[in-house]
Design a protein around this motif. Structure first.
Motif, PDB file in Angstrom:
ATOM      1  N   ARG A  26     -13.344  11.172  -4.247  1.00  0.00           N
ATOM      2  CA  ARG A  26     -14.592  10.901  -4.008  1.00  0.00           C
ATOM      3  C   ARG A  26     -15.250   9.956  -4.552  1.00  0.00           C
ATOM      4  N   LYS A  27     -15.233   9.815  -5.770  1.00  0.00           N
ATOM      5  CA  LYS A  27     -15.782   8.969  -6.724  1.00  0.00           C
ATOM      6  C   LYS A  27     -14.883   8.016  -6.573  1.00  0.00           C
ATOM      7  N   LEU A  28     -13.238   7.819  -6.318  1.00  0.00           N
ATOM      8  CA  LEU A  28     -12.678   5.963  -5.916  1.00  0.00           C
ATOM      9  C   LEU A  28     -12.971   5.455  -4.921  1.00  0.00           C
ATOM     10  N   GLU A  29     -14.020   7.014  -4.068  1.00  0.00           N
ATOM     11  CA  GLU A  29     -14.158   5.751  -2.618  1.00  0.00           C
ATOM     12  C   GLU A  29     -15.214   5.380  -3.030  1.00  0.00           C
ATOM     13  N   GLU A  30     -16.396   6.154  -3.672  1.00  0.00           N
ATOM     14  CA  GLU A  30     -17.912   5.759  -4.040  1.00  0.00           C
ATOM     15  C   GLU A  30     -17.872   4.089  -4.516  1.00  0.00           C
ATOM     16  N   THR A  31     -17.042   4.210  -5.743  1.00  0.00           N
ATOM     17  CA  THR A  31     -16.828   2.536  -6.372  1.00  0.00           C
ATOM     18  C   THR A  31     -15.565   1.157  -5.571  1.00  0.00           C
ATOM     19  N   GLY A  32     -15.300   2.366  -4.620  1.00  0.00           N
ATOM     20  CA  GLY A  32     -14.753   1.297  -3.616  1.00  0.00           C
ATOM     21  C   GLY A  32     -13.123   1.113  -4.620  1.00  0.00           C
ATOM     22  N   LEU A  33     -12.206   1.266  -4.606  1.00  0.00           N
ATOM     23  CA  LEU A  33     -11.033   1.584  -5.739  1.00  0.00           C
ATOM     24  C   LEU A  33      -9.782   2.095  -4.859  1.00  0.00           C
ATOM     25  N   LEU A  34     -10.062   3.010  -4.371  1.00  0.00           N
ATOM     26  CA  LEU A  34      -9.581   3.948  -3.258  1.00  0.00           C
ATOM     27  C   LEU A  34      -8.814   2.970  -2.260  1.00  0.00           C
ATOM     28  N   GLU A  35      -9.097   1.592  -1.946  1.00  0.00           N
ATOM     29  CA  GLU A  35      -8.368   0.936  -1.000  1.00  0.00           C
ATOM     30  C   GLU A  35      -7.298  -0.007  -1.832  1.00  0.00           C
ATOM     31  N   ASN A  36      -7.451  -0.002  -3.057  1.00  0.00           N
ATOM     32  CA  ASN A  36      -6.477  -0.569  -3.833  1.00  0.00           C
ATOM     33  C   ASN A  36      -5.784   0.440  -5.271  1.00  0.00           C
ATOM     34  N   THR A  37      -5.890   2.100  -4.834  1.00  0.00           N
ATOM     35  CA  THR A  37      -5.680   2.659  -6.184  1.00  0.00           C
ATOM     36  C   THR A  37      -4.255   3.417  -5.108  1.00  0.00           C
ATOM     37  N   ALA A  38      -2.925   3.993  -5.871  1.00  0.00           N
ATOM     38  CA  ALA A  38      -2.455   5.009  -5.436  1.00  0.00           C
ATOM     39  C   ALA A  38      -2.387   6.139  -6.542  1.00  0.00           C
ATOM     40  N   ILE A  39      -2.207   7.313  -5.697  1.00  0.00           N
ATOM     41  CA  ILE A  39      -2.634   8.020  -6.504  1.00  0.00           C
ATOM     42  C   ILE A  39      -1.314   9.125  -6.157  1.00  0.00           C
ATOM     43  N   PHE A  40      -0.973   9.536  -8.060  1.00  0.00           N
ATOM     44  CA  PHE A  40       0.107  11.060  -7.694  1.00  0.00           C
ATOM     45  C   PHE A  40      -0.047  11.777  -8.558  1.00  0.00           C
ATOM     46  N   THR A  75      10.975  26.151  -9.164  1.00  0.00           N
ATOM     47  CA  THR A  75      11.498  23.747  -9.657  1.00  0.00           C
ATOM     48  C   THR A  75      10.985  23.151  -8.272  1.00  0.00           C
ATOM     49  N   HIS A  76      10.106  24.487  -7.153  1.00  0.00           N
ATOM     50  CA  HIS A  76       9.531  23.480  -6.292  1.00  0.00           C
ATOM     51  C   HIS A  76       8.292  23.369  -6.740  1.00  0.00           C
ATOM     52  N   ALA A  77       8.162  22.007  -7.376  1.00  0.00           N
ATOM     53  CA  ALA A  77       7.044  21.504  -8.023  1.00  0.00           C
ATOM     54  C   ALA A  77       6.271  20.885  -7.337  1.00  0.00           C
ATOM     55  N   PRO A  78       4.691  20.697  -7.244  1.00  0.00           N
ATOM     56  CA  PRO A  78       4.092  19.620  -5.738  1.00  0.00           C
ATOM     57  C   PRO A  78       4.065  18.503  -6.193  1.00  0.00           C
ATOM     58  N   LEU A  79       4.146  17.866  -5.128  1.00  0.00           N
ATOM     59  CA  LEU A  79       4.214  15.672  -5.794  1.00  0.00           C
ATOM     60  C   LEU A  79       3.601  15.524  -4.361  1.00  0.00           C
ATOM     61  N   LEU A  80       2.093  15.057  -4.420  1.00  0.00           N
ATOM     62  CA  LEU A  80       1.368  14.312  -3.690  1.00  0.00           C
ATOM     63  C   LEU A  80       1.266  13.104  -3.843  1.00  0.00           C
ATOM     64  N   VAL A  81       1.146  12.264  -3.070  1.00  0.00           N
ATOM     65  CA  VAL A  81       0.900  10.911  -3.198  1.00  0.00           C
ATOM     66  C   VAL A  81       0.341   9.965  -2.299  1.00  0.00           C
ATOM     67  N   TYR A  82      -0.844   9.616  -2.503  1.00  0.00           N
ATOM     68  CA  TYR A  82      -1.481   8.933  -1.525  1.00  0.00           C
ATOM     69  C   TYR A  82      -1.315   6.645  -2.034  1.00  0.00           C
ATOM     70  N   VAL A  83      -1.048   6.639  -0.910  1.00  0.00           N
ATOM     71  CA  VAL A  83      -0.125   5.173  -1.491  1.00  0.00           C
ATOM     72  C   VAL A  83      -1.406   4.070   0.093  1.00  0.00           C
ATOM     73  N   PRO A  84      -2.522   2.817  -0.437  1.00  0.00           N
ATOM     74  CA  PRO A  84      -3.199   2.582   0.355  1.00  0.00           C
ATOM     75  C   PRO A  84      -2.595   1.971   1.659  1.00  0.00           C
ATOM     76  N   GLY A  85      -2.826   2.071   2.994  1.00  0.00           N
ATOM     77  CA  GLY A  85      -2.306   1.795   4.109  1.00  0.00           C
ATOM     78  C   GLY A  85      -0.712   2.360   4.736  1.00  0.00           C
ATOM     79  N   ILE A  86      -0.781   3.107   3.689  1.00  0.00           N
ATOM     80  CA  ILE A  86       0.326   5.066   4.279  1.00  0.00           C
ATOM     81  C   ILE A  86      -0.353   5.902   5.000  1.00  0.00           C
ATOM     82  N   LYS A  87      -0.115   6.227   5.432  1.00  0.00           N
ATOM     83  CA  LYS A  87      -0.946   7.653   6.591  1.00  0.00           C
ATOM     84  C   LYS A  87      -0.151   8.952   5.887  1.00  0.00           C
ATOM     85  N   PRO A  88      -0.641   9.115   5.522  1.00  0.00           N
ATOM     86  CA  PRO A  88      -0.299  10.448   4.550  1.00  0.00           C
ATOM     87  C   PRO A  88       0.316  11.786   5.708  1.00  0.00           C
TER      88      PRO A  88
END
Length: 174
Positions: A26-40, A75-88
């Motif tokens: 939410r903070k990344l969205e509010e600051t406009g940084l989410l559109e160019n930030t990848a999250i792992f 061994t099955h660790a979570p991996l969530l990846v957000y990349v702008p422009g790629i559909k989750p």
């Protein structure tokens, strides 16, 4: 009752982590940084809560028993990846933690050094690749105990626990 209590505590931890991630996004969205930030988002391992009659992640340094097998729950660790422009979406692929470095370097436009064990996930994330590796490896070894190795693909787990043959020969039957 003890396992129900442990599961409730674990669910509470998952809820708190989920809330914290939500606040960051939410903070990344509010600051406009989410559109160019990848999250792992990942973890180093899972946790057993009664599965296979174990509680915890392993027994590497706890007592004189040998290392526990690395079951999928660990061994099955979570991996969530957000990349702008790629559909989750959920991608049922086998990856390893070492795959994150070449992925992040490519996303940043930085060169990927030769000789890395990791394989970029960017083709997989973009939908142009079915998998980056056929199986994943996990291992632990403590010099006072036997090694444990797990090889997993999407369906099977091969768990290998080492045997100290000299120690086995010294033990008396019965």
């Amino acid at each position: 009752a003890e396992l129900r209590n442990l599961r409730a505590h674990y669910a509470g931890e998952v809820h708190l982590v989920s809330k914290a991630i939500g606040q960051i996004v939410r903070k990344l969205e509010e600051t406009g940084l989410l559109e160019n930030t990848a999250i792992f988002f990942t973890a180093d391992h899972g946790h057993m809560i009664g599965e296979h009659d174990y509680v915890g992640k392993s027994n590497i340094n706890l007592d004189d028993r040998r290392c526990w097998p690395f079951y999928r729950e660990v061994t099955h660790a979570p991996l969530l990846v957000y990349v702008p422009g790629i559909k989750p979406r959920r991608i049922p692929a086998v990856v390893q933690h070492v795959d994150m470095l070449p992925t992040i370097l490519e996303l940043a436009g930085a060169p990927v050094p030769d000789g890395l064990d990791g394989r970029s996930l960017n083709g997989l994330l973009a939908g142009g690749q079915a998998s980056v590796r056929p199986c994943a490896f996990t291992a632990a070894y403590d010099l006072t105990r036997n090694p444990t190795v797990t090889v997993q693909d999407r369906r099977y787990s091969l768990v290998i626990t080492g045997q100290d043959l000299d120690a086995d020969r010294r033990q008396k039957p019965g």
